[in-house]
Design a protein around this motif. Structure first.
Motif, PDB file in Angstrom:
ATOM      1  N   ALA A   1      -7.386   5.967   1.721  1.00 14.05           N
ATOM      2  CA  ALA A   1      -6.516   4.452   1.414  1.00 14.05           C
ATOM      3  C   ALA A   1      -5.921   4.394   2.649  1.00 14.05           C
ATOM      4  O   ALA A   1      -5.873   3.397   3.344  1.00 14.05           O
ATOM      5  N   ILE A   2      -5.055   5.483   3.408  1.00 11.12           N
ATOM      6  CA  ILE A   2      -4.046   5.181   4.401  1.00 11.12           C
ATOM      7  C   ILE A   2      -5.367   4.791   5.917  1.00 11.12           C
ATOM      8  O   ILE A   2      -4.642   4.234   6.665  1.00 11.12           O
TER       9      ILE A   2
ATOM     10  N   THR B   1       0.748  -1.300  -0.217  1.00 10.16           N
ATOM     11  CA  THR B   1      -0.206  -0.060  -0.088  1.00 10.16           C
ATOM     12  C   THR B   1       0.888   1.156   0.067  1.00 10.16           C
ATOM     13  O   THR B   1       0.636   2.317  -0.621  1.00 10.16           O
ATOM     14  N   LEU B   2       1.968   1.347   0.764  1.00  7.16           N
ATOM     15  CA  LEU B   2       2.878   2.535   0.649  1.00  7.16           C
ATOM     16  C   LEU B   2       3.608   2.511  -0.399  1.00  7.16           C
ATOM     17  O   LEU B   2       3.603   3.736  -0.882  1.00  7.16           O
ATOM     18  N   ALA B   3       3.939   1.561  -1.093  1.00  6.49           N
ATOM     19  CA  ALA B   3       4.637   1.633  -2.254  1.00  6.49           C
ATOM     20  C   ALA B   3       3.589   2.335  -3.420  1.00  6.49           C
ATOM     21  O   ALA B   3       4.047   2.931  -4.159  1.00  6.49           O
TER      22      ALA B   3
ATOM     23  N   ALA C   1       1.248   3.932  -2.810  1.00  3.41           N
ATOM     24  CA  ALA C   1       0.928   5.411  -2.607  1.00  3.41           C
ATOM     25  C   ALA C   1       2.006   6.198  -2.753  1.00  3.41           C
ATOM     26  O   ALA C   1       1.839   7.510  -2.607  1.00  3.41           O
ATOM     27  N   GLN C   2       3.153   5.765  -3.309  1.00  7.86           N
ATOM     28  CA  GLN C   2       4.292   6.358  -3.606  1.00  7.86           C
ATOM     29  C   GLN C   2       4.809   7.462  -2.421  1.00  7.86           C
ATOM     30  O   GLN C   2       5.193   8.243  -2.435  1.00  7.86           O
ATOM     31  N   VAL C   3       4.669   6.615  -1.050  1.00  5.27           N
ATOM     32  CA  VAL C   3       5.227   7.245   0.011  1.00  5.27           C
ATOM     33  C   VAL C   3       6.727   7.224   0.230  1.00  5.27           C
ATOM     34  O   VAL C   3       7.229   6.054  -0.369  1.00  5.27           O
ATOM     35  N   ARG C   4       7.311   8.133   0.296  1.00  7.91           N
ATOM     36  CA  ARG C   4       8.663   8.059   0.577  1.00  7.91           C
ATOM     37  C   ARG C   4       9.081   7.046   1.663  1.00  7.91           C
ATOM     38  O   ARG C   4       8.864   7.039   2.786  1.00  7.91           O
ATOM     39  N   HIS C   5      10.057   6.434   1.272  1.00  7.27           N
ATOM     40  CA  HIS C   5      10.801   5.611   2.176  1.00  7.27           C
ATOM     41  C   HIS C   5       9.920   4.403   2.709  1.00  7.27           C
ATOM     42  O   HIS C   5       9.819   4.123   3.844  1.00  7.27           O
ATOM     43  N   ALA C   6       8.951   4.090   1.604  1.00  4.05           N
ATOM     44  CA  ALA C   6       8.114   3.081   2.071  1.00  4.05           C
ATOM     45  C   ALA C   6       8.443   1.668   2.568  1.00  4.05           C
ATOM     46  O   ALA C   6       7.914   1.156   3.646  1.00  4.05           O
TER      47      ALA C   6
ATOM     48  N   ILE D   1       9.706   2.229   6.367  1.00  3.56           N
ATOM     49  CA  ILE D   1       8.318   2.650   7.111  1.00  3.56           C
ATOM     50  C   ILE D   1       7.839   1.339   7.363  1.00  3.56           C
ATOM     51  O   ILE D   1       7.398   1.011   8.687  1.00  3.56           O
ATOM     52  N   SER D   2       7.704   0.239   6.317  1.00  3.63           N
ATOM     53  CA  SER D   2       7.112  -0.959   6.528  1.00  3.63           C
ATOM     54  C   SER D   2       7.676  -1.828   7.630  1.00  3.63           C
ATOM     55  O   SER D   2       7.317  -2.405   8.355  1.00  3.63           O
ATOM     56  N   ILE D   3       9.104  -1.612   7.354  1.00  6.19           N
ATOM     57  CA  ILE D   3       9.963  -2.434   8.358  1.00  6.19           C
ATOM     58  C   ILE D   3       9.792  -2.058   9.722  1.00  6.19           C
ATOM     59  O   ILE D   3       9.768  -2.728  10.733  1.00  6.19           O
ATOM     60  N   LEU D   4       9.718  -0.675   9.931  1.00  8.40           N
ATOM     61  CA  LEU D   4       9.652   0.000  11.411  1.00  8.40           C
ATOM     62  C   LEU D   4       8.332  -0.463  11.781  1.00  8.40           C
ATOM     63  O   LEU D   4       8.221  -0.918  13.122  1.00  8.40           O
TER      64      LEU D   4
END
Length: 327
Positions: A261-262, A197-199, A201-206, A209-212
């Motif tokens: 979406a988020i 989803t973050l990818a 949404a073109q979120v920076r450092h997706a 952030i997913s790993i965190l």
């Protein structure tokens, strides 16, 4: 009579019981001449305790005359022609897991009646040990909290026994262990949904952030196991630690970027992170169903996010190219 009395060894509980057993045999010497006989009463176990054990023969106490050999009480006696014997013995004892009675010798069983009273074990919870016949009759006790099993045999030959197996007891940490057994699947689903989803949404450092968020979720599950054993138990730890931590993570997730979406992702994060492992762990018969529902829901959510992203991109391209507009 058999009454449940759970035992604890270490941190585990076992289905123990206390019994009051009474046995009676009527025999007679069919011969017209004197005979020598050996009355043998096998004890249930060689390393058990038997309390308040009277043994009478025709009303006379014969326990002092009996010998104990190979976990069997034996009485040698001379029988007179056509003499009738009425042997009675009773005792109190304890055991674990199951109670079992069997006529060991391969011989005809006549006029046999065994009544097993279970004052705190209702019919719905009955279970029988392996190689055990079912009762001839089952009746509820007067209090309706237990049942009475009756075994009747006459002119029978059987190698099967009679008895009852006690229900297994819930163990400390059993609920926590069941839920933690499902958290691995929940974590994998969460990480896949977050990264996808973050990818999209073109979120920076997706990926970072997913790993965190994945590490924080694993930390919350670890605290669930630790504090369930040490302090609060499963329900207390879930309410005081797991749910608040995942709510905080869901709130932080809504700050990563804006949009519907988020917010939907944060809600799905809570459903898969909390509801799925609890439901699948506590309802073992439907584990696969809950996993499939979450997987289908996750696929549907990601398909919706992807479709929304493609539609938005198409609209952006249309606005950027006025020549493509009709007229």
């Amino acid at each position: 009579m058999l009454k449940q009395n759970a035992r604890k060894k270490g941190s585990a509980y076992y289905g123990g019981y206390e019994t009051v057993c009474r046995f009676s045999w009527k025999l007679n010497n069919p011969a017209g001449t004197p005979q020598k006989c050996n009355l043998a009463f096998p004890l249930p176990a060689s390393r058990a305790m038997y309390d308040e054990m009277p043994a009478t023969l025709n009303g006379m106490d014969v326990l002092p005359q009996m010998q104990l050999k190979d976990a069997t009480l034996m009485l040698a006696r001379d029988l007179q022609p056509n003499e009738a014997l009425d042997f009675r013995i009773s005792f109190k004892s304890r055991g674990v897991s199951f109670w079992y009675f069997q006529v060991r010798e391969a011989r005809e069983i006549r006029d046999f009646l065994l009544t097993l009273t279970l004052p705190d074990l209702p019919k719905a919870r009955l279970n029988y040990p392996g190689s055990c016949m079912t009762p001839t009759d089952i009746q509820p006790t007067n209090s309706a909290r237990g049942c009475v099993l009756t075994f009747r045999l006459d002119h029978a030959i059987s190698s099967q026994g009679m008895g009852v197996a006690l229900p297994s007891l819930p163990q400390p940490g059993e609920m926590t262990n069941a839920v933690l057994g499902e958290t691995e699947r929940a974590w994998l689903l969460l990480f896949a949904i977050l990264a996808s989803t973050l990818a999209l949404a073109q979120v920076r450092h997706a990926v970072l952030i997913s790993i965190l968020f994945g590490a924080a979720t694993a930390f919350a599950y670890g605290l669930l196991g630790d504090f369930s054993d040490l302090l609060f138990g499963f329900l207390g730890t879930t309410g005081l630690i797991l749910v608040p931590l995942l709510l905080v993570l869901a709130k932080l997730l809504t700050r990563v970027t804006r949009g519907t979406a988020i917010k939907a992702l944060a809600l799905l994060f809570l459903v898969i992170g909390i509801l799925y492992p609890c439901a699948a762990g506590l309802d073992s018969g439907r584990q696969t169903l809950y996993l499939n529902l979450c997987a289908v829901g996750s696929l549907g959510f990601m398909a919706w996010v992807l479709a929304s992203r493609l539609r938005n991109r198409s609209e952006e391209q249309t606005r950027a190219n006025p020549a493509a507009q009709p007229g």
